[in-house]
Design an enzyme around this catalytic site. Structure first.
Site, PDB file in Angstrom:
ATOM      1  N   THR A  66       0.744  -1.144   0.058  1.00 31.29           N
ATOM      2  CA  THR A  66      -0.064  -0.067  -0.049  1.00 31.29           C
ATOM      3  C   THR A  66       0.860   1.308   0.002  1.00 31.29           C
ATOM      4  O   THR A  66       0.688   2.161  -0.732  1.00 31.29           O
ATOM      5  CB  THR A  66      -0.819  -0.025   1.355  1.00 31.29           C
ATOM      6  OG1 THR A  66      -1.565  -1.204   1.391  1.00 31.29           O
ATOM      7  CG2 THR A  66      -2.002   1.163   1.278  1.00 31.29           C
ATOM      8  N   ARG A 101       8.585  -8.765  -2.409  1.00 36.07           N
ATOM      9  CA  ARG A 101       8.879 -10.412  -2.418  1.00 36.07           C
ATOM     10  C   ARG A 101       8.710 -10.953  -3.928  1.00 36.07           C
ATOM     11  O   ARG A 101       9.620 -11.525  -4.245  1.00 36.07           O
ATOM     12  CB  ARG A 101       7.916 -11.068  -1.521  1.00 36.07           C
ATOM     13  CG  ARG A 101       8.693 -11.152  -0.118  1.00 36.07           C
ATOM     14  CD  ARG A 101       7.499 -11.911   0.629  1.00 36.07           C
ATOM     15  NE  ARG A 101       6.422 -11.225   0.720  1.00 36.07           N
ATOM     16  CZ  ARG A 101       5.277 -11.157   1.721  1.00 36.07           C
ATOM     17  NH1 ARG A 101       5.763 -11.723   2.792  1.00 36.07           N
ATOM     18  NH2 ARG A 101       4.249 -10.403   1.421  1.00 36.07           N
ATOM     19  N   LYS A 133       2.241   3.784  18.432  1.00 39.60           N
ATOM     20  CA  LYS A 133       2.474   5.393  18.156  1.00 39.60           C
ATOM     21  C   LYS A 133       2.441   6.132  19.245  1.00 39.60           C
ATOM     22  O   LYS A 133       3.232   7.155  19.407  1.00 39.60           O
ATOM     23  CB  LYS A 133       1.180   5.627  17.431  1.00 39.60           C
ATOM     24  CG  LYS A 133       1.204   4.985  16.026  1.00 39.60           C
ATOM     25  CD  LYS A 133      -0.401   4.943  15.304  1.00 39.60           C
ATOM     26  CE  LYS A 133      -0.358   4.129  13.821  1.00 39.60           C
ATOM     27  NZ  LYS A 133      -1.693   3.819  13.555  1.00 39.60           N
ATOM     28  N   LYS A 170       5.948   1.891  12.265  1.00 39.03           N
ATOM     29  CA  LYS A 170       5.747   2.210  13.892  1.00 39.03           C
ATOM     30  C   LYS A 170       6.202   0.931  15.054  1.00 39.03           C
ATOM     31  O   LYS A 170       6.831   1.283  15.878  1.00 39.03           O
ATOM     32  CB  LYS A 170       4.483   2.380  14.356  1.00 39.03           C
ATOM     33  CG  LYS A 170       3.256   1.355  13.607  1.00 39.03           C
ATOM     34  CD  LYS A 170       2.478   2.207  12.576  1.00 39.03           C
ATOM     35  CE  LYS A 170       1.461   1.145  11.910  1.00 39.03           C
ATOM     36  NZ  LYS A 170       0.550   1.725  11.012  1.00 39.03           N
ATOM     37  N   ILE A 182      -1.183  12.876   9.129  1.00 39.99           N
ATOM     38  CA  ILE A 182      -1.307  14.172  10.148  1.00 39.99           C
ATOM     39  C   ILE A 182       0.151  14.334  10.426  1.00 39.99           C
ATOM     40  O   ILE A 182       0.856  13.285  10.840  1.00 39.99           O
ATOM     41  CB  ILE A 182      -1.967  13.775  11.463  1.00 39.99           C
ATOM     42  CG1 ILE A 182      -3.527  13.352  11.168  1.00 39.99           C
ATOM     43  CG2 ILE A 182      -1.881  14.682  12.394  1.00 39.99           C
ATOM     44  CD1 ILE A 182      -4.289  12.930  12.292  1.00 39.99           C
ATOM     45  N   GLY A 223     -11.139  -5.872   4.623  1.00 40.52           N
ATOM     46  CA  GLY A 223      -9.628  -5.727   4.645  1.00 40.52           C
ATOM     47  C   GLY A 223      -9.052  -4.441   5.479  1.00 40.52           C
ATOM     48  O   GLY A 223      -8.004  -4.168   5.223  1.00 40.52           O
TER      49      GLY A 223
END
Ligand SMILES: NC(=O)c1ccc[n+]([C@@H]2O[C@H](COP(=O)([O-])OP(=O)(O)OC[C@H]3O[C@@H](n4cnc5c(N)ncnc54)[C@H](OP(=O)(O)O)[C@@H]3O)[C@@H](O)[C@H]2O)c1
Ligand SMILES: NC(=O)c1ccc[n+]([C@@H]2O[C@H](COP(=O)([O-])OP(=O)(O)OC[C@H]3O[C@@H](n4cnc5c(N)ncnc54)[C@H](OP(=O)(O)O)[C@@H]3O)[C@@H](O)[C@H]2O)c1
Lengths: 429, 429
Positions: free
Chosen positions: A14, A46, A207, A107, A138, A189
């Site tokens: 993504t 991959r 986070k 993260k 953000i 998903g």
């Protein structure tokens, strides 16, 4: 114009695909803003055969991120694979040692190994940037490390897992139980492969731990976050809270107190008409309080291709511009150990219970609360429930978590409870 | 640790005093975050005898900001005097020529002379920073120049004058007319010496023009902002808008269209339950839309000692850290001329009028609107008013400003109007 900044991008899911698309779409804009062209040398994932919704034909393919990380013709290694161990960490270390700067959205890795990676990077004169790791699009990392640099930070709060907020707001709007909406989210998903990362509050706590470090100049201390996920939030609680003018959010809070650093991630009540209360669906929000600036609120998409890639790009442009800041806003070697403290800051609490329909039942409950030093702000009794069980809601005045725990422990002694009481913190906004 | 960064602070009013206090309070924090101490060499204001709520005994006093700006022992000249001409501008130019970097909170100056100052600074290898000039404590300059550097910006909107928002929200909550609340605000000291800067929308337009430049890579073009202040907003309109689910805000909008750059500052309707609609009192909000990030919302105090000084400090720390970016995010010499365009982007409109209580009056109005190509979304007639005048509210579907102007021009021909119609844009959020 200076020489191009050459990227090696590892991970083309993504986020990685999103970054490739921006670099291709905004060639001139990026060059104007960076003072130099931004180019991609090579990419890695991959499966080279996978169809990826981005044209990769101009880039070299590296099967092994370790090799990509060390290529001579790469200036910045962009790690978008994920995972707090293994190839993500190994390749970042290799890149730093090979003299590359690093941009990552990872993260989990920053929350768990951020300190050692930062020390390594700074000892080598390299930078690691991770704007995308917290709250997606953000700009909270930059805001805290740079814009609020003149403030003593007093508290940071955030709704930072879009999936949990989606589930909670969808439960309310559709009147559906947790299990049903969880299943919907899985099919859409929205959930990580291991869904406890989301609903168990772990992702959001990664986070939070990162923000704590920047806010208070302490080493990231993920293990000290008191974590509770949203699994026990029932549609009943959502509805009852709404009756009292509240919404339930998975809220992370970090604050430095005289006793030490409190970091908690838990379902909390917030006023329905507050900025946090009005947050719908996958949107994230972070609230930062500083001694000069007062309260700053940032809101935007916390995940997804475009927003996350936007944050990665901001890090890349910064490096292209020659901006070189310490990883956590001040040298990692100088960060103090956070002295973790269990939550002791007082707050109002919401208590929901079912009582047996006996005379004096409510009085017995009130007396236990009184003995624990808890005074009641509002109480509501919902007629008569099923099987002679009477649902009762209590909103307390500000009290300590210890007092609440103590009272909850003593409540069964009243002999009038029908089922386990539920207690939720009402965070002061 | 490197040598201290030495400040010369000109102007010791609200903002200047706030900056002095932060530098004195956060000695260690600033040193840790900047990588070097931040110190004040000398200060300047008009009246050396004035009591200033800050201890100035450790600093040299300079009666003349021009002298302060050129001192050998000053690295950064901090201009907190104000005004778009005269000493503020002269001293900044002198500082740049003397090899100093500049930090200012002066929106009027940046909006009107920003381009020439930026060209001068960049030709001399100096930086000018002005985070505090737009929306006080909200880090909007940094967010746009840095965090959103990977985005094509599509639109920026903001409520950026706290005084106007105070007046509008106070009119609604207290049910008071504009003139009364304006007088209250004056007595509370909320208004500039020349109040048209606030209520005439000029101050907010300075800020909007600055944001346009950063968003679209164009030269600041304050003169092209279509400005309308809040003077003609009546308590009637506030109440009627509320009936329809809207709030009235002094909203700045800038967007690049095929025809050119549209910049407008005007009282607009926004949905009452939107983040902008919920903004109370002096709080500011800026909404930025980017092609990757989607919509980002920033909210915080837009003025006042602490928040504004916080923004000034963020600029100072950036310079201390060695961060040197072009004034408007890309070299000023490369900024394009904005091609200004009158507002043509369609929107829904709110029209309030009073009609004579005659049969067929409403039909005549509807027919004029229809002829102008405007279709009606909602219409409300408020029983019978005084003197046989019937208040009527119309919310249109999306239409062009030209169509609205045309219809408003034609309306008197119906012969049924009692008084001037009022028309307000409903900005799409
Ligand atoms: N998705 C978001 O909205 C979001 C938001 C904020 C932060 N992040 C973080 O961004 C990172 C990437 O997330 P994502 O959603 O883009 O993940 P993703 O869609 O699962 O993509 C992961 C990518 O890594 C590649 N990969 C996995 N193992 C590899 C290996 N051994 N060698 C080379 N490539 C390997 C995969 O290759 P194949 O494609 O060939 O399988 C895939 O392209 C994570 O750290 C995540 O926490 C994501
Ligand atoms: N106030 C806010 O909340 C805010 C927010 C954002 C931006 N700003 C901007 O920040 C700047 C300063 O605002 P402020 O509110 O702090 O203004 P202020 O309270 O009116 O202070 C102005 C200061 O400038 C000094 N000054 C005036 N003329 C001078 C001269 N010829 N030589 C030396 N000093 C001179 C004054 O000296 P005396 O004290 O001796 O009279 C005073 O200390 C302005 O550009 C304003 O637009 C203010």
């Amino acid at each position: 114009m200076s020489a191009p900044l050459r990227l090696g991008i590892a991970g083309l899911g993504t986020v990685g695909t999103g970054v490739v698309k921006i670099v291709q779409k905004h060639v001139e804009l990026l060059a104007a803003r960076s003072g130099r062209p931004v180019t991609i040398t090579a990419v890695s994932a991959r499966d080279q055969m996978k169809n990826r919704d981005a044209d990769l034909s101009g880039f070299d393919w590296e099967a092994d991120p370790m090799v990509l990380a060390c290529r001579d013709d790469v200036d910045v290694y962009v790690e978008l694979i994920g995972g707090d161990e293994g190839i993500a960490k190994d390749s970042i270390e290799a890149a730093l040692r090979a003299g590359k700067d690093v941009v990552t959205a990872n993260k989990a890795l920053v929350a768990i190994h951020g300190q050692e990676l930062a020390v390594l990077a700074e000892s080598l004169g390299r930078v690691i940037r991770f704007e995308a790791a917290v709250a997606g699009g953000i700009p909270i990392i930059k805001t805290m490390t740079e814009s609020l640099a003149g403030n003593g930070i007093t508290r940071v709060m955030g709704v930072m897992n879009g999936t949990c907020n989606y589930i909670l707001t969808r439960m309310e709007s559709a009147g559906l139980p947790y299990e049903t909406v969880f299943e919907e989210a899985r099919q859409l998903g929205y959930l990580e492969a291991d869904p406890t990362l989301d609903v168990g509050g772990i992702d959001a706590s990664h986070k939070l731990a990162i923000l704590s470090s920047i806010a208070f100049g302490t080493k990231v201390d993920f293990d000290a976050v008191e974590i509770e996920g949203i699994e026990r939030v029932s549609i009943d609680d959502i509805n009852r809270a709404a009756d009292m003018g509240y919404k339930i959010k998975l809220l992370g809070v970090t604050q430095m107190t005289g006793r030490g650093l409190e970091q908690r991630m838990s379902p909390c009540l917030v006023p329905a008409d507050s900025p946090l209360g009005q947050l719908q669906g996958g949107t994230n929000m972070v609230v930062v309080e500083g001694d000069s600036v007062g309260q700053i609120v940032l809101r935007g998409a916390g995940a997804g291709e475009g927003p996350t890639a936007s944050a990665v790009m901001s890090d890349i442009v910064e490096i292209a511009r020659g901006v070189r800041l310490p990883v956590f806003g001040q040298p990692a070697s100088g960060l103090r150990n956070a002295q973790p403290a269990r939550t002791a800051v007082p707050a109002a609490y919401y208590i929901r219970m079912e009582l047996q329909d006996k005379p004096g039942a409510l009085a017995k409950v009130a007396s236990i609360l009184g003995d624990a030093g808890i005074s009641i702000d509002r109480m509501r009794q919902y007629g008569h429930g099923e099987d002679d069980r009477v649902p009762v809601l209590i909103v307390t005045h500000r009290t300590t978590p210890d007092a609440i725990d103590h009272a909850i422990e003593l409540l069964p002694r009243t002999g009038v409870l029908a089922g386990e009481p539920v207690e939720l913190r009402i965070e002061d906004l």
